[in-house]
Design a protein around this motif. Structure first.
Motif, PDB file in Angstrom:
ATOM      1  N   GLY A  27       0.779  -1.176   0.108  1.00 49.74           N
ATOM      2  CA  GLY A  27       0.142  -0.061   0.005  1.00 49.74           C
ATOM      3  C   GLY A  27       0.857   1.318  -0.102  1.00 49.74           C
ATOM      4  O   GLY A  27       2.107   1.184  -0.742  1.00 49.74           O
ATOM      5  N   ASN A  28       0.311   2.306   0.856  1.00 53.22           N
ATOM      6  CA  ASN A  28       1.151   3.568   0.747  1.00 53.22           C
ATOM      7  C   ASN A  28       2.319   3.508   1.789  1.00 53.22           C
ATOM      8  O   ASN A  28       2.880   4.662   2.072  1.00 53.22           O
ATOM      9  N   GLY A  29       2.615   2.355   2.433  1.00 57.67           N
ATOM     10  CA  GLY A  29       3.836   2.460   3.388  1.00 57.67           C
ATOM     11  C   GLY A  29       3.522   2.602   4.725  1.00 57.67           C
ATOM     12  O   GLY A  29       4.857   2.780   5.495  1.00 57.67           O
ATOM     13  N   GLU A  30       2.430   2.343   5.405  1.00 55.52           N
ATOM     14  CA  GLU A  30       2.292   2.427   6.888  1.00 55.52           C
ATOM     15  C   GLU A  30       3.351   1.375   7.563  1.00 55.52           C
ATOM     16  O   GLU A  30       4.106   1.868   8.588  1.00 55.52           O
ATOM     17  N   PHE A  31       3.138   0.266   6.995  1.00 56.48           N
ATOM     18  CA  PHE A  31       4.137  -0.868   7.757  1.00 56.48           C
ATOM     19  C   PHE A  31       5.377  -0.727   7.036  1.00 56.48           C
ATOM     20  O   PHE A  31       6.334  -1.360   7.752  1.00 56.48           O
ATOM     21  N   THR A  32       5.514  -0.114   5.867  1.00 55.95           N
ATOM     22  CA  THR A  32       7.109  -0.048   5.571  1.00 55.95           C
ATOM     23  C   THR A  32       7.735   0.875   6.178  1.00 55.95           C
ATOM     24  O   THR A  32       9.020   0.873   6.310  1.00 55.95           O
ATOM     25  N   ILE A  48       6.017  -4.930  -2.350  1.00 55.47           N
ATOM     26  CA  ILE A  48       4.973  -5.241  -3.472  1.00 55.47           C
ATOM     27  C   ILE A  48       3.794  -4.672  -3.189  1.00 55.47           C
ATOM     28  O   ILE A  48       3.107  -4.886  -2.212  1.00 55.47           O
ATOM     29  N   ASP A  49       3.211  -4.326  -4.591  1.00 51.92           N
ATOM     30  CA  ASP A  49       1.541  -3.936  -4.450  1.00 51.92           C
ATOM     31  C   ASP A  49       1.236  -3.673  -5.966  1.00 51.92           C
ATOM     32  O   ASP A  49       2.302  -3.312  -6.755  1.00 51.92           O
ATOM     33  N   ARG A  50       0.065  -3.760  -6.071  1.00 48.31           N
ATOM     34  CA  ARG A  50      -0.411  -4.007  -7.760  1.00 48.31           C
ATOM     35  C   ARG A  50      -0.678  -2.527  -8.161  1.00 48.31           C
ATOM     36  O   ARG A  50      -0.999  -2.201  -9.300  1.00 48.31           O
ATOM     37  N   VAL A  54       0.394   3.888  -5.189  1.00 48.16           N
ATOM     38  CA  VAL A  54       0.591   4.103  -3.975  1.00 48.16           C
ATOM     39  C   VAL A  54       2.264   3.592  -3.928  1.00 48.16           C
ATOM     40  O   VAL A  54       2.536   4.041  -2.587  1.00 48.16           O
ATOM     41  N   LEU A  55       2.872   2.800  -4.468  1.00 48.74           N
ATOM     42  CA  LEU A  55       3.947   2.441  -4.284  1.00 48.74           C
ATOM     43  C   LEU A  55       5.001   3.932  -4.383  1.00 48.74           C
ATOM     44  O   LEU A  55       5.888   4.098  -3.694  1.00 48.74           O
ATOM     45  N   ASP A  56       4.533   4.740  -5.501  1.00 49.55           N
ATOM     46  CA  ASP A  56       5.397   5.993  -5.541  1.00 49.55           C
ATOM     47  C   ASP A  56       4.942   6.875  -4.365  1.00 49.55           C
ATOM     48  O   ASP A  56       6.031   7.412  -3.918  1.00 49.55           O
ATOM     49  N   GLU A  57       3.822   6.778  -3.680  1.00 51.58           N
ATOM     50  CA  GLU A  57       3.665   7.644  -2.595  1.00 51.58           C
ATOM     51  C   GLU A  57       4.517   6.864  -1.446  1.00 51.58           C
ATOM     52  O   GLU A  57       5.330   7.479  -0.358  1.00 51.58           O
ATOM     53  N   GLY A  60       8.382   7.746  -1.739  1.00 54.35           N
ATOM     54  CA  GLY A  60       8.520   9.410  -1.008  1.00 54.35           C
ATOM     55  C   GLY A  60       8.364   9.234   0.281  1.00 54.35           C
ATOM     56  O   GLY A  60       9.212  10.043   1.158  1.00 54.35           O
ATOM     57  N   ARG A  61       7.518   8.566   1.104  1.00 53.76           N
ATOM     58  CA  ARG A  61       7.401   8.801   2.619  1.00 53.76           C
ATOM     59  C   ARG A  61       8.453   8.376   3.107  1.00 53.76           C
ATOM     60  O   ARG A  61       8.901   8.651   4.153  1.00 53.76           O
ATOM     61  N   VAL A  62       8.920   6.992   2.641  1.00 57.74           N
ATOM     62  CA  VAL A  62      10.155   6.423   3.188  1.00 57.74           C
ATOM     63  C   VAL A  62      11.527   7.116   2.938  1.00 57.74           C
ATOM     64  O   VAL A  62      12.385   7.191   4.131  1.00 57.74           O
ATOM     65  N   ALA A  63      11.563   7.826   1.913  1.00 54.31           N
ATOM     66  CA  ALA A  63      12.728   8.667   1.670  1.00 54.31           C
ATOM     67  C   ALA A  63      12.757   9.702   2.635  1.00 54.31           C
ATOM     68  O   ALA A  63      13.835  10.373   3.056  1.00 54.31           O
ATOM     69  N   ALA A  64      11.802  10.290   2.720  1.00 47.37           N
ATOM     70  CA  ALA A  64      11.607  11.553   3.678  1.00 47.37           C
ATOM     71  C   ALA A  64      12.044  11.308   4.956  1.00 47.37           C
ATOM     72  O   ALA A  64      12.718  12.067   5.715  1.00 47.37           O
ATOM     73  N   ARG A  65      11.421  10.050   5.625  1.00 49.93           N
ATOM     74  CA  ARG A  65      11.648   9.959   6.977  1.00 49.93           C
ATOM     75  C   ARG A  65      12.907   8.921   7.387  1.00 49.93           C
ATOM     76  O   ARG A  65      13.577   9.047   8.238  1.00 49.93           O
ATOM     77  N   PHE A  66      13.301   8.059   6.600  1.00 52.16           N
ATOM     78  CA  PHE A  66      14.276   6.969   6.688  1.00 52.16           C
ATOM     79  C   PHE A  66      15.257   7.045   5.425  1.00 52.16           C
ATOM     80  O   PHE A  66      15.223   5.971   4.670  1.00 52.16           O
ATOM     81  N   PRO A  67      15.807   8.126   5.086  1.00 54.48           N
ATOM     82  CA  PRO A  67      16.676   7.987   3.728  1.00 54.48           C
ATOM     83  C   PRO A  67      17.658   7.162   3.543  1.00 54.48           C
ATOM     84  O   PRO A  67      18.112   6.939   2.537  1.00 54.48           O
ATOM     85  N   GLY A  68      18.144   6.732   4.875  1.00 54.80           N
ATOM     86  CA  GLY A  68      19.370   5.827   4.753  1.00 54.80           C
ATOM     87  C   GLY A  68      19.145   4.371   4.344  1.00 54.80           C
ATOM     88  O   GLY A  68      19.821   3.421   4.249  1.00 54.80           O
TER      89      GLY A  68
END
Length: 197
Positions: A27-32, A48-50, A54-57, A60-68
Motif C-alpha cells: 500500500g502507501n507504506g504505513e508498515f513499510t 510489492i503492491d499492484r 501507492v508505491l510512488d507515495e 516518497g514517504r520512506v525517503a523523507a523519514r528514513f533516507p538511509g
C-alpha cells in the motif's frame, strides 16, 4: 493507528531477523515505514503492491523519514508469484485477508525465505469478514494454519483495538525445521493427516 502501533505490531518479529525483507501488499507504506525504522540503514526492503501510484507515495514517504534505508518497489499482484529471494523475512500486514486459498500462498512465502526465515503477519483478529476484509485470519486460526504450512507455531507479538472487526494483532512464525536441522516439508495423507518428512 499511529506509527508506534505499527512498530509494536511487528517489532519482535523483525528484530534480529536479518536485513532482507519482502513486504506483501505494501500500500502507501504505513508498515513499510515501521519496517524501515526497525531495520535502519542496514536493511533492504522490497515492497510489492499492484497499484503503482501507492508505491510512488510509499517511496516518497520512506525517503523523507528514513533516507538511509534502501526500499525498492515492485508493481505486481503478489498472489501471482513472488520474487525469488532469498529473504530473511516476509511482512504480510493486512494483505493476506484478500487471499481465499492460503495454502499455495503460504507455500510460496515459505519458498522465498532463508532457512529459519520469519513470516510476520499483521491481521484482523476476526473469524468473519466483510466486503473490505473478505478473509480475515484470526490468531486462533493462524495458530492452526501456520504449522500445517511448514512454519513454527506462531508467537503473538502485540494487539491493538480496531473500530473495524474489533482488533488487529501481529504474530511471527519461522520456517519450521526438523530434528536434523532440515526444513520441514508437510504432505497431506489420503484423509488429510499431515506428516513430516
Amino acid at each position: 493507528m499511529k506509527h508506534s502501533d505499527h512498530l509494536d505490531l511487528i517489532r519482535t518479529g523483525v528484530t534480529d531477523a536479518g536485513t532482507r525483507w519482502l513486504e506483501l501488499g505494501a500500500g502507501n507504506g504505513e508498515f513499510t515505514l515501521a519496517l524501515a525504522d526497525l531495520l535502519g540503514p542496514a536493511g533492504h526492503v522490497l515492497a510489492i503492491d499492484r497499484d503503482r501510484w501507492v508505491l510512488d507515495e510509499l517511496t516518497g514517504r520512506v525517503a523523507a523519514r528514513f533516507p538511509g534505508t534502501p526500499v525498492h518497489t515492485l508493481t505486481a499482484d503478489f498472489t501471482a508469484g513472488l520474487p525469488a529471494g532469498p529473504f530473511d523475512g516476509v511482512l504480510a500486514a493486512n494483505s493476506l485477508h484478500f487471499v481465499a486459498d492460503l495454502e499455495p500462498m503460504l507455500a510460496a512465502i515459505r519458498s522465498v525465505l532463508v532457512p529459519g526465515g520469519r513470516l510476520v503477519l499483521v491481521e484482523y483478529d476476526a473469524e468473519h469478514g466483510n466486503p473490505y476484509v473478505p478473509h480475515p485470519i484470526s490468531f486462533h486460526r493462524w495458530q492452526q494454519l501456520a504449522p500445517r504450512a511448514g512454519f513454527s507455531p506462531p508467537v503473538h507479538i502485540h494487539r491493538v483495538p480496531s473500530r473495524f472487526l474489533g482488533a488487529i494483532y501481529g504474530a511471527v512464525a519461522t520456517v519450521a525445521r526438523t530434528g536434523n536441522g532440515d526444513i520441514a516439508v508437510l504432505h497431506s495423507g489420503p484423509h488429510g493427516d499431515d506428516r513430516e518428512e
